[in-house]
Design a protein around this motif. Sequence first.
Motif, PDB file in Angstrom:
ATOM      1  N   SER B 134      26.917 -36.466 -81.561  1.00  0.00           N
ATOM      2  CA  SER B 134      26.025 -37.350 -80.814  1.00  0.00           C
ATOM      3  C   SER B 134      25.225 -36.583 -79.760  1.00  0.00           C
ATOM      4  N   SER B 136      22.520 -33.614 -78.419  1.00  0.00           N
ATOM      5  CA  SER B 136      21.330 -32.938 -78.919  1.00  0.00           C
ATOM      6  C   SER B 136      21.654 -31.473 -79.171  1.00  0.00           C
ATOM      7  N   ALA B 138      20.419 -28.861 -78.049  1.00  0.00           N
ATOM      8  CA  ALA B 138      20.489 -28.012 -76.861  1.00  0.00           C
ATOM      9  C   ALA B 138      21.880 -28.108 -76.234  1.00  0.00           C
ATOM     10  N   LEU B 287      13.265 -32.537 -69.269  1.00  0.00           N
ATOM     11  CA  LEU B 287      14.453 -31.708 -69.202  1.00  0.00           C
ATOM     12  C   LEU B 287      15.320 -31.966 -70.422  1.00  0.00           C
ATOM     13  N   LEU B 288      16.353 -31.188 -70.496  1.00  0.00           N
ATOM     14  CA  LEU B 288      17.323 -31.345 -71.567  1.00  0.00           C
ATOM     15  C   LEU B 288      17.810 -32.788 -71.639  1.00  0.00           C
ATOM     16  N   GLY B 289      17.733 -33.362 -72.817  1.00  0.00           N
ATOM     17  CA  GLY B 289      18.252 -34.718 -72.984  1.00  0.00           C
ATOM     18  C   GLY B 289      17.367 -35.783 -72.393  1.00  0.00           C
ATOM     19  N   SER B 290      16.125 -35.439 -72.074  1.00  0.00           N
ATOM     20  CA  SER B 290      15.267 -36.437 -71.445  1.00  0.00           C
ATOM     21  C   SER B 290      14.717 -37.419 -72.477  1.00  0.00           C
ATOM     22  N   GLY B 291      14.844 -37.109 -73.744  1.00  0.00           N
ATOM     23  CA  GLY B 291      14.431 -38.069 -74.759  1.00  0.00           C
ATOM     24  C   GLY B 291      13.214 -37.654 -75.547  1.00  0.00           C
ATOM     25  N   ARG B 292      12.850 -36.386 -75.494  1.00  0.00           N
ATOM     26  CA  ARG B 292      11.678 -35.931 -76.245  1.00  0.00           C
ATOM     27  C   ARG B 292      11.903 -36.095 -77.735  1.00  0.00           C
ATOM     28  N   THR B 293      13.081 -35.626 -78.175  1.00  0.00           N
ATOM     29  CA  THR B 293      13.373 -35.715 -79.592  1.00  0.00           C
ATOM     30  C   THR B 293      13.385 -37.167 -80.045  1.00  0.00           C
ATOM     31  N   GLU B 294      13.994 -38.009 -79.229  1.00  0.00           N
ATOM     32  CA  GLU B 294      14.080 -39.426 -79.597  1.00  0.00           C
ATOM     33  C   GLU B 294      12.687 -40.022 -79.757  1.00  0.00           C
ATOM     34  N   GLU B 335      14.003 -30.421 -84.895  1.00  0.00           N
ATOM     35  CA  GLU B 335      14.458 -29.285 -84.096  1.00  0.00           C
ATOM     36  C   GLU B 335      15.724 -28.670 -84.689  1.00  0.00           C
ATOM     37  N   ARG B 471      15.203 -40.456 -70.507  1.00  0.00           N
ATOM     38  CA  ARG B 471      14.907 -41.257 -71.672  1.00  0.00           C
ATOM     39  C   ARG B 471      13.841 -42.313 -71.418  1.00  0.00           C
TER      40      ARG B 471
HETATM   41  N1  LIG Z   1      24.007 -41.869 -72.831  1.00  0.00           N
HETATM   42  C1  LIG Z   1      23.783 -41.476 -74.056  1.00  0.00           C
HETATM   43  N2  LIG Z   1      24.034 -42.315 -75.061  1.00  0.00           N
HETATM   44  C2  LIG Z   1      23.820 -41.937 -76.330  1.00  0.00           C
HETATM   45  N3  LIG Z   1      23.368 -40.737 -76.686  1.00  0.00           N
HETATM   46  C3  LIG Z   1      23.100 -39.854 -75.716  1.00  0.00           C
HETATM   47  C4  LIG Z   1      23.295 -40.170 -74.370  1.00  0.00           C
HETATM   48  N4  LIG Z   1      22.980 -39.101 -73.656  1.00  0.00           N
HETATM   49  C5  LIG Z   1      22.559 -38.169 -74.496  1.00  0.00           C
HETATM   50  N5  LIG Z   1      22.628 -38.608 -75.757  1.00  0.00           N
HETATM   51  C6  LIG Z   1      22.230 -37.812 -76.924  1.00  0.00           C
HETATM   52  O1  LIG Z   1      21.671 -36.635 -76.452  1.00  0.00           O
HETATM   53  C7  LIG Z   1      20.431 -36.368 -77.063  1.00  0.00           C
HETATM   54  C8  LIG Z   1      19.335 -36.227 -76.004  1.00  0.00           C
HETATM   55  O2  LIG Z   1      18.146 -36.780 -76.395  1.00  0.00           O
HETATM   56  P1  LIG Z   1      16.957 -35.944 -76.978  1.00  0.00           P
HETATM   57  O3  LIG Z   1      17.454 -35.054 -77.989  1.00  0.00           O
HETATM   58  O4  LIG Z   1      15.895 -36.918 -77.315  1.00  0.00           O
HETATM   59  O5  LIG Z   1      16.493 -35.117 -75.723  1.00  0.00           O
HETATM   60  P2  LIG Z   1      15.474 -33.960 -75.677  1.00  0.00           P
HETATM   61  O6  LIG Z   1      14.598 -34.261 -74.553  1.00  0.00           O
HETATM   62  O7  LIG Z   1      14.887 -33.682 -76.965  1.00  0.00           O
HETATM   63  O8  LIG Z   1      16.402 -32.851 -75.211  1.00  0.00           O
HETATM   64  P3  LIG Z   1      16.925 -31.587 -75.950  1.00  0.00           P
HETATM   65  O9  LIG Z   1      16.303 -30.477 -75.199  1.00  0.00           O
HETATM   66  O10 LIG Z   1      18.383 -31.685 -75.735  1.00  0.00           O
HETATM   67  O11 LIG Z   1      16.552 -31.647 -77.349  1.00  0.00           O
HETATM   68  C9  LIG Z   1      20.165 -37.454 -78.030  1.00  0.00           C
HETATM   69  O12 LIG Z   1      20.340 -36.930 -79.327  1.00  0.00           O
HETATM   70  C10 LIG Z   1      21.170 -38.513 -77.746  1.00  0.00           C
HETATM   71  O13 LIG Z   1      21.741 -39.003 -78.947  1.00  0.00           O
END
Ligand SMILES: Nc1ncnc2c1ncn2[C@@H]1O[C@H](COP(=O)(O)OP(=O)(O)OP(=O)(O)O)[C@@H](O)[C@H]1O
Lengths: 301, 497, 345, 327
Positions: B134, B136, B138, B287-294, B335, B471
């Motif tokens: 679950s 990302s 990174a 930033l990391l996990g900010s939701g870009r991929t989503e 990615e 996000r």
């Molecule tokens: N609270 C949360 N609930 C569910 N999933 C989460 C949560 N926090 C992080 N994630 C997971 O972490 C990932 C972070 O989102 P995403 O990949 O869109 O970020 P990003 O901006 O692309 O960052 P990255 O640099 O990590 O790729 C998602 O794949 C998500 O499933």
Amino acid sequence: GGGGGTSGGGALTLGFAQVGAESGWRTANTKSIQESAKAAGIELKFSDAQQKQENQIAAIRSYIQQKVKVIAFSPVVESGWDTVLKEAKTANIPVILTDRAVDSADKTLYKTFLGSDFVAEGKKAGEWLAKEFGSATGDVSIVELQGTTGSAPANDRKKGFADVIASNPKFKVVASQTGEFTRAKGKEVMEAFLKSQPKIDVLYAHNDDMALGAIEAIEAAGKVPGKDIKIVSVDGVRDALQALADGKINHVVECNPLLGPQLMDLVKKVAAGEQVPPRIETTETEFDQAAAKAALPQRQY
Amino acid sequence: MSHIRKEFPGVVALDDVSFRMFPGEVHALMGENGAGKSTLIKVLTGVYGVDAGTIELDGSPVAFNGPGEAQRSGVSTVYQEVNLCPNLSVAENICLGKEPRRRGRIDWRETRRRAAALLARLDVEVDVSAELSSCSIAVQQLVAIARALDVDARVLVLDEPTSSLDAGEVEQLLNVFRSLRDQGMAILFVSHFIEQVFAVADRMTVLRNGKLIGEYRTEEITPVDLVTRMIGKELAALEDIEDAGHSRSDVAGATVFLEAGDVGRKGGVAPFSLDIRAGEVVGLAGLLGSGRTELARLLFGADHADSGSVRIDGEPVSLKTPRTGLDHRIAFCSENRKTEGLVEELTVRENIVLALQASRGWARPVPRRRQDEIAERYIKALDIRPANAEAKVGDLSGGNQQKVLLARWLITEPRLLILDEPTRGIDIGAKTEIQRLVTRLSGEGMAVVFVSAELEEVLRLSHRVVVLRDRAVVAVLDNESLTADRVMATMAEGVAR
Amino acid sequence: MTEHRLFWPVVALLALLLGDLIVHPAFFAIEFRDGHLYGNLIDILKNGAPLILIAIGMTLVVATRGIDLSVGAVVAISGALACLHISGLGDQNSVGGALAAVGMALGLALVLGLWNGWLVAVLGIQPIIATLILMVAGRGIAQLITGGQIITVNSGPYEWIGSGFTFGLPSAILIALAVFAIAAVLVRRSALGLLVESVGGNPEAGRLAGLRSTRLIWLTYVFCALCAGIAGLMISANVHSADGNNAGQFIELDAILAVVIGGTQLTGGRFSLTGSVIGALLIQTLTTTVYALGIAPQAIMLFKAVVVLAVCLLQSPVFRRKLARRRKAAPPSPAVQPEKVEAGV
Amino acid sequence: MTTLDRIKGYRPRQRHLPILATMVMLIGAYLYGASSYTAFGSGQVVLDLFINNAFLLVVAVGMTFVILTGGIDLSVGSVVALSTVVSADLLQNQGWPVLAVIPAVLAIGAALGFGMGVLIQVFEIQPFIATLIGMFFARGLCYTISTQAYSIDDPTVASLAQTQIPLGGELHISIGVVVALVVVAVAAYVLYGTRFGRTVYAIGGNPKSALLMGLNVGRTRISVYTLSGFCSALGGLLLVLYKSSGDPLNGVGLELTAIAAVVIGGTLLTGGSGYVLGTVLGIMVLGIIQTLITFDGTLNSWWTSIITGALLFAFIVLQRLVGRRVT
Ligand SMILES: Nc1ncnc2c1ncn2[C@@H]1O[C@H](COP(=O)(O)OP(=O)(O)OP(=O)(O)O)[C@@H](O)[C@H]1O
Ligand SMILES: Nc1ncnc2c1ncn2[C@@H]1O[C@H](COP(=O)(O)OP(=O)(O)OP(=O)(O)O)[C@@H](O)[C@H]1O
Ligand SMILES: [Mg+2]
Ligand SMILES: [Mg+2]
């Protein structure tokens, strides 16, 4: 609890644990039991163990739970019944064996056995052979199609036959292979026999189905079944009697599946606490061509 | 390690390479994609046996039987790509094989505590009992690093640990390196980021085409020299792309290709609105996990949005599955090339034509000749090595795999190309090539959504930058003299400045 | 050449045949009898045809990371339905009647394939239990059709499928080869093969590349059931009868074995239809060998175990490497092999 | 917060869902049986499920380990049969004492499992074929020892077999059940709380990664097949207790039942996810389907198969739907 389809009332309930439905013979056996139970007004609890002893044991346990009046079953194998039969005895439920015996040392575990003797069937086949080729000079080459490896009918029919022909050294079993009681395998194995054996005089098949399959192989090889190669088999299903009538099979030893009426009689007697003989053999005949023609019109299975 | 030779069927991956490391030093292993860096590391740690040559540790010859044995002798390794178990929790992945035990039984509480502590060292905060899958990519990469930090290692080996990390994480990681080095650890790392290497390495070894080019102390060499040695020729100026400064006004007249209105997904990204014009490059920053991929996935239909609506060319459409995205001529380059991108068993050619083939349907196969042609063209354009269209993709080096994935989407000639970290693990030469390609394609009218951990790269290419935080989209900045600092500040604070 | 993935299965097949030739010189004898070829080799082709067919269907299912346990049941059902129809005909020898029977049986097989595919591809149930359902229930359905009896038929046109000859060759093998040719052309001349391999090799990657994996997987189960349906017709036509309980028993195991021997991994991805055909022939040769050599029934299993083990070791690169090394460096025992990363992925 | 709210607020973990769903289904099936058939509601029916399936449970536990690594073991049925035949032969014909027979049989099972593990790990033969070879081999050994079933009349075996452990009321269980439950408990502990157990999950998740993480993949994989062989042998011994006989035809098709039980219990056939408890429930599902049909007692043979399939379908589909609903 409560609700339909159970014992309890005045009706006599019989729990019957069948081996499975592996052959037409077995289906006829099941049908006979179901029909005669209905005719005799006995409530039948039927289960199919799909050739697994564990399933049969489980079914018998559940009959004990359901407090049926009488339990009957056709054992998948002869051994390994002591524990569950003791449970039945403790629960005061009489047990009747059909079709096949069990080898328990304690004969009080069941009331009676009703069925056929596979060794005797093998012997009958051997005796017919001895008679048929009694005057023949030179070796008689026999090929044998065995039943499923390790199964009781296969073991016993092989043994009975072997015992009889052992007395005369001219009878030689040149090839013996399992045809798994099926037409398809019977045909396949016979095809191979016909190529690997230079001379085949007789085919002995542990059941009719394999013999019927083998007939096709023999015909495909350009030989005449019943003439070039004599055939003897066991069971007496309709297709085999037809083949016998047509002269493609020479002799059929009957193994009678229609135990139903006899069984229901026994069930009633046992439930009433009457004494019954410990071993009852079903009436079985042998068929030659004339007998087959006579029997064919009434043959149900 | 001296005179190492390693051959794979048809490829000499290492040819008479010698290599040494000293305690208390950070050593960078440099080279283009496919130069043999990862292979050297795998040989060192006993994943592969050598065909010739010897390896010595503390002066005595060793031949590790596998990573486990190397670990026990004090060599702790993070291999390229994430090599963890997706089905286990983060904490377990960090402690697997060396879990703290109490009375013979794994002490789960201590396991979680230790994992959290190790992650804290890298400045990562995640729920350590969450399943790794679950997270990302990174975060997964950070977990892998944390795992390697765990043992009392004397040698730490990291193969492209920074490929998906943002500037902040990288800085944190380099700090960790420095402190470990000061404790006397020997660190070997591979990176395609020249700045990172110069920021932390004491010594570097350059490989090219499986051959040793030389070993240098950082003081002795300049970045330009280094790059020249890596690629074996003078580097064409990187600058000409940077010059091509983009501005929103360049595409102001273009038609809007895709309009997203309040599109969002629970647990993914909060509803956002965005319109993308033909020929426009939209960068995503965060930033990391900010939701870009989503966000990128929602635009493609890789995930199903549960709110909002999307219009393409003004017509409302429903992007439910990747297939519908493809039908609307949207392409999405994930990615995560290993689990979401490539079919490792198949050949380079087959992987390249896959998306094109999918869009044509099974009944209209791309003719074999055309497939070969396409494969040849992109092998040349992206410099995929070995230049063999029938090589198994799984046997390619990481960077070359990434190029294959990129090629797959480029040939579909999409109208909107979504690139999520397309330059992950790609060497500078190829990176420049890709950036040039993006610029050219957008010039030809293709809309591009570009995600990269490297902010400079985003700024260089984009007309507009969408900034995400926690996000949610917090700002959409026009790239008129936009500076990295300004984007950073927005990313950190959540309001546009 | 030893690199080719079909090299070792073919070597194994030839080795087995060679063994037969040595032990039993007449094994290869082929005569012309009653207008057709006659001999052990012909039997192998004829009796192996159903297995070849099922192995072809199974290959595609396995390539998508699936497995189909229900093929045996489909064999029984299709044979049962066809024979039931024919046995009810006034003139069993009518070609139209036989064709109708075949059509009905294959139609039902198609429905059964749709059912399996629906469970796997749409409901997302793990293939092994999804198809287990039909495996269990299918036997019952077959017996329901036959009434638990063996239905015997006497239809020349129908028998042609299983035991007839065309151009002196068993028609069964010609049908199997035709299906093989159609499947091979369909799969390799269209993009189906590539798509199936992608879906099996990395399902998520396939999805993101825009593949309609649901349909694709569904299709493989339908195709597999159809193959099993045709095989069912052959098996029942060969013995002029339908046996709901015994037809196709355990054939799923043989089919999967054939697929795996042919070089397709159960973990999905790359597949080889030719490999599966060779695998099926190998298994059938083994069976015929057992009969021809007169191996005692109680020793069959051991014999099979040894042969399959030998085949697999022969195919195993690690084993060959060790063997070669041992032969080169005779006395000292070989050093411990370092663990390989490729192991069992 | 009321209790109801708390229950409503409970969100089970994703990976526990299949188990919870199965449990719900089982309870539903039991309630249905109890309301439709007399004597079904008596606790002994549930205990009989355990008594009748104790040996299968032990076999399925071994299978769970194998499947968790992403493998499969087709040899279990034959190894069970071999164990019963060897036991019978040693006890009846060779006159060995029970205490010597038990370790001998367990050692044979473990050795067979070890052999298959070596084929899989060292020679890289696919688990399906390697264990199929094991299946042929063990069954072949059975036949060479005996083609007939025979009874064991050793008094120790008989008394062990017929011992009923009373649980109060009319209820009782057998020794086999106790052994099986101990095996389940130990297996659950090993999987949850030991490095070996976690390595099993890791291999199932991604064997390549597990190797690169420095785990001892080779040894674990071989151990898992050895363990499965051992469990099959133990299952065979329990079957000997259950039936007091050895039969070369025992356990034909048992491997499929065991695999089905494991998979119905929520374990992924691709490995890496699942629990021993799930396997127990999987066996209960198969057992209760059979019990329902037996109690009904009006179905003929083919309807038995069809209804078994239909009930299996209902269980599996509802399990998925219940699982989805809870999320
Ligand atoms: N609270 C949360 N609930 C569910 N999933 C989460 C949560 N926090 C992080 N994630 C997971 O972490 C990932 C972070 O989102 P995403 O990949 O869109 O970020 P990003 O901006 O692309 O960052 P990255 O640099 O990590 O790729 C998602 O794949 C998500 O499933
Ligand atoms: N298992 C393998 N089989 C065949 N060839 C391989 C294998 N692994 C690596 N190679 C080849 O060896 C060469 C070196 O690969 P390696 O992975 O070491 O490159 P790298 O320097 O790490 O590149 P990158 O920067 O892209 O990660 C490449 O040409 C690659 O194709
Ligand atoms: Mg690399
Ligand atoms: Mg991302």
